[in-house]
Design a protein around this motif. Structure first.
Motif, PDB file in Angstrom:
ATOM      1  N   ALA A  59       0.814  -1.221   0.000  1.00 58.99           N
ATOM      2  CA  ALA A  59       0.000   0.000   0.000  1.00 58.99           C
ATOM      3  C   ALA A  59       0.842   1.263   0.000  1.00 58.99           C
ATOM      4  CB  ALA A  59      -0.928   0.007   1.212  1.00 58.99           C
ATOM      5  N   GLY A  60       2.138   1.138   0.314  1.00 53.60           N
ATOM      6  CA  GLY A  60       3.004   2.312   0.358  1.00 53.60           C
ATOM      7  C   GLY A  60       4.457   1.921   0.373  1.00 53.60           C
ATOM      8  N   PRO A 114       9.188  14.321   6.078  1.00 55.46           N
ATOM      9  CA  PRO A 114       9.439  12.906   5.766  1.00 55.46           C
ATOM     10  C   PRO A 114       8.182  12.105   5.456  1.00 55.46           C
ATOM     11  CG  PRO A 114      10.792  13.587   7.618  1.00 55.46           C
ATOM     12  CD  PRO A 114       9.858  14.722   7.332  1.00 55.46           C
ATOM     13  N   GLU A 115       7.051  12.446   6.100  1.00 53.66           N
ATOM     14  CA  GLU A 115       5.828  11.665   5.900  1.00 53.66           C
ATOM     15  C   GLU A 115       5.040  12.083   4.671  1.00 53.66           C
ATOM     16  OE1 GLU A 115       4.805  15.028   8.824  1.00 53.66           O
ATOM     17  OE2 GLU A 115       6.490  13.690   8.391  1.00 53.66           O
ATOM     18  N   VAL A 161       1.384   2.946  -6.544  1.00 53.09           N
ATOM     19  CA  VAL A 161       1.555   2.865  -5.095  1.00 53.09           C
ATOM     20  C   VAL A 161       2.242   4.145  -4.611  1.00 53.09           C
ATOM     21  CG1 VAL A 161       2.698   1.628  -3.208  1.00 53.09           C
ATOM     22  CG2 VAL A 161       1.651   0.361  -5.086  1.00 53.09           C
ATOM     23  N   PRO A 162       1.718   4.805  -3.570  1.00 48.35           N
ATOM     24  CA  PRO A 162       2.357   6.044  -3.108  1.00 48.35           C
ATOM     25  C   PRO A 162       3.733   5.792  -2.504  1.00 48.35           C
ATOM     26  CG  PRO A 162       0.582   5.402  -1.618  1.00 48.35           C
ATOM     27  CD  PRO A 162       0.490   4.505  -2.807  1.00 48.35           C
ATOM     28  N   VAL A 163       4.655   6.679  -2.824  1.00 48.31           N
ATOM     29  CA  VAL A 163       6.011   6.660  -2.275  1.00 48.31           C
ATOM     30  C   VAL A 163       6.137   7.866  -1.356  1.00 48.31           C
ATOM     31  CG1 VAL A 163       8.486   6.767  -2.789  1.00 48.31           C
ATOM     32  CG2 VAL A 163       6.935   5.519  -4.323  1.00 48.31           C
ATOM     33  N   PHE A 164       6.526   7.625  -0.104  1.00 48.07           N
ATOM     34  CA  PHE A 164       6.667   8.710   0.865  1.00 48.07           C
ATOM     35  C   PHE A 164       8.101   9.200   0.901  1.00 48.07           C
ATOM     36  CE2 PHE A 164       3.042   6.147   2.111  1.00 48.07           C
ATOM     37  CZ  PHE A 164       2.053   7.122   2.167  1.00 48.07           C
ATOM     38  N   CYS A 165       8.265  10.470   1.212  1.00 44.90           N
ATOM     39  CA  CYS A 165       9.571  11.123   1.080  1.00 44.90           C
ATOM     40  C   CYS A 165      10.642  10.447   1.925  1.00 44.90           C
ATOM     41  CB  CYS A 165       9.440  12.594   1.456  1.00 44.90           C
ATOM     42  SG  CYS A 165      10.918  13.567   1.153  1.00 44.90           S
ATOM     43  N   GLY A 166      10.333  10.107   3.195  1.00 46.02           N
ATOM     44  CA  GLY A 166      11.326   9.495   4.063  1.00 46.02           C
ATOM     45  C   GLY A 166      12.409  10.478   4.458  1.00 46.02           C
ATOM     46  N   ALA A 182       1.164   7.511   7.791  1.00 41.86           N
ATOM     47  CA  ALA A 182       0.759   8.361   6.672  1.00 41.86           C
ATOM     48  C   ALA A 182      -0.423   7.765   5.914  1.00 41.86           C
ATOM     49  CB  ALA A 182       1.942   8.568   5.732  1.00 41.86           C
ATOM     50  N   LEU A 183      -0.518   6.447   5.888  1.00 41.37           N
ATOM     51  CA  LEU A 183      -1.625   5.778   5.199  1.00 41.37           C
ATOM     52  C   LEU A 183      -2.905   5.739   6.031  1.00 41.37           C
ATOM     53  CD1 LEU A 183       0.392   2.781   3.719  1.00 41.37           C
ATOM     54  CD2 LEU A 183      -0.777   4.548   2.369  1.00 41.37           C
TER      55      LEU A 183
END
Length: 458
Positions: A61-62, A190-191, A205-210, A411-412
């Protein structure tokens, strides 16, 4: 069941894993690499594609990424690296750091040979053709995120050097150094969702910055409130303490660290050492042992005491709290009675002494130890003795991956907050007591020896 794909670009390996909302690591793939002064950023992307090709992608999911920092990838207008990435051991920009020290107000990050601005000036001086083509300055994990999404961006924590004390972007620091402020891309928390993955099997699929590896690992260790501290035992150890207000200490880095459980800003004081598991790896090679675990086993047979030798762990120079890239390691206090076991123990103790230097003078309510070097009970006990305080060991052997899962699941919307995700996913499995003051005399001798040896190398 929703899963998170977590990616951790570490100093000795690239790791990718699938985690569920309980924090369980369902699958893990890794590829080793060696990080020197420079590295081929495209090799990280090739390795990541190979790892992801071997991981199941159903129910992901992410995606969240972390990676080593104090490193940089320069890209051209088309998003191609213009030269090898400059990595955290690179201390060649000494002259450039000295030039900048009198020119700039350093803001959150002191000007050292490891500072991004000093390194950019070094590239401009020593590789002008590549510098002329450079249009974007990224962290290593940002490059992988760009390869996954096509979006060029970076995060606010790892790039605090380019933020003012109010937390706003401060591109003028690049202009003051005679550099184009447009080199630094937009900064996201980051989120924040960076974009949608374009890789086959993960499309949409979402990619988060991290963020940087220490931020992600501190998240995975469960450190998220004022007074909580973490110590990451990795290729090179990293430590820090969280506080509600900035607490500057000589030689340590103070950074804005995002928000805490109640939404208030957190600040971090600490930094990266140059000592860590890389010292144990070196000892294994030097002593003819198969690996670092054998070094630990040999060290456990040595007899401790005031006559034990010292090891100064500056095999790759000194970062926090000394910032002396020219420093070098040494054994001191050797006599004919010392053998391989004494040397092995000295190496592990020397790393623990460097850890104490990272945390010296900081107010700590609770300290969590995590990372690969934390798997050894003996090394944990030795660290607790040197630090003179209890160490709580994180249960996970993969704090960077777990931190990515904490970030992504929050975040999800799987958890109401990052703090709630930490409370549910982050656990400890052992506590190692330390006696306050028990190692003070030996630590004082270590510092004297360290200062004397650095004076010889100046």
């Amino acid at each position: 069941m929703s899963l998170v794909l977590a990616v951790d670009l570490g100093g000795t390996s690239l790791r990718a894993g699938l985690l569920d909302p309980s924090g369980a690591l369902l699958a893990l793939r890794a590829r080793p690499h060696r990080t020197a002064e420079e590295a081929d950023a495209d090799s990280w992307w090739r390795d990541l594609r190979a790892l992801l090709a071997d991981l199941p992608k159903r129910d992901v999911a992410g995606v969240a990424l972390g990676g080593f920092t104090r490193s940089q990838v320069l890209l051209d207008a088309a998003g191609r690296p213009v030269r090898p990435a400059q990595c955290f051991p690179d201390g060649r920009a000494t002259a450039e750091a000295e030039e900048l020290a009198g020119l700039l107000n350093p803001g959150w990050t002191a000007i050292t040979p490891y500072h991004p601005l000093a390194r950019l000036l070094w590239v401009r001086r020593h590789d002008p053709a590549a510098f002329a083509r450079a249009r974007h300055l990224l962290q290593p994990k940002d490059y992988l995120a760009f390869c996954l999404t096509g979006r060029i961006a970076t995060d606010t924590v790892a790039n605090a050097w380019a933020r003012d004390r109010a937390g706003h972007p401060a591109p003028q620091v690049l202009a003051a150094a005679g550099l184009d402020p447009a080199l630094l891309p937009g900064m996201l928390p980051p989120e924040a969702p960076l974009g949608l993955c374009t890789l086959p099997g993960l499309e949409g699929v979402p990619v988060f910055c991290g963020s940087m590896d220490s931020w992600m690992a501190s998240l995975g260790a469960g450190a998220g409130r004022p007074g909580e501290a973490y110590l990451i035992s990795g290729t090179t150890d990293v430590a820090g303490v969280l506080a509600a207000v900035p607490e500057s200490r000589p030689g340590r880095v103070t950074l804005p660290w995002g928000t805490g459980p109640e939404g208030a800003e957190l600040y971090h004081t600490g930094g990266p050492s140059s000592a860590g598991a890389a010292c144990a790896d070196w000892a294994a090679e030097t002593l003819g042992l198969p690996d670092a675990a054998a070094v630990v086993a040999l060290a456990e047979t040595a007899r401790p005491g005031s006559a034990a030798p010292f090891f100064l762990p500056a095999l790759m120079g000194e970062r926090a709290p000394h910032w002396r890239p020219e420093a070098r390691g040494a054994f001191l206090g050797l006599d004919r009675a010392h053998g391989a076991a004494d040397l092995a123990r000295a190496v592990l103790e020397g790393v623990a002494m460097a850890d104490r230097a990272l945390l010296e003078g900081l107010e700590i309510a609770r300290l969590v130890l995590t990372g690969g070097g934390a798997r050894s009970d003996f090394w944990c006990r030795l660290r607790a003795e040197v630090l003179g305080r209890p160490l709580h060991r994180a249960a996970t052997p993969e704090p960077g991956l777990l931190g990515a899962a904490v970030l992504a699941f929050a975040a999800l919307g799987e958890f109401p907050s990052r703090a709630a995700a930490q409370a549910a996913l982050c656990r400890t499995d052992a506590t190692f007591p330390g006696s306050p003051g028990g190692a003070d005399a030996r630590y004082a001798l270590f510092k004297r020896a360290q200062a004397a040896c650095m004076g010889l190398m100046s």
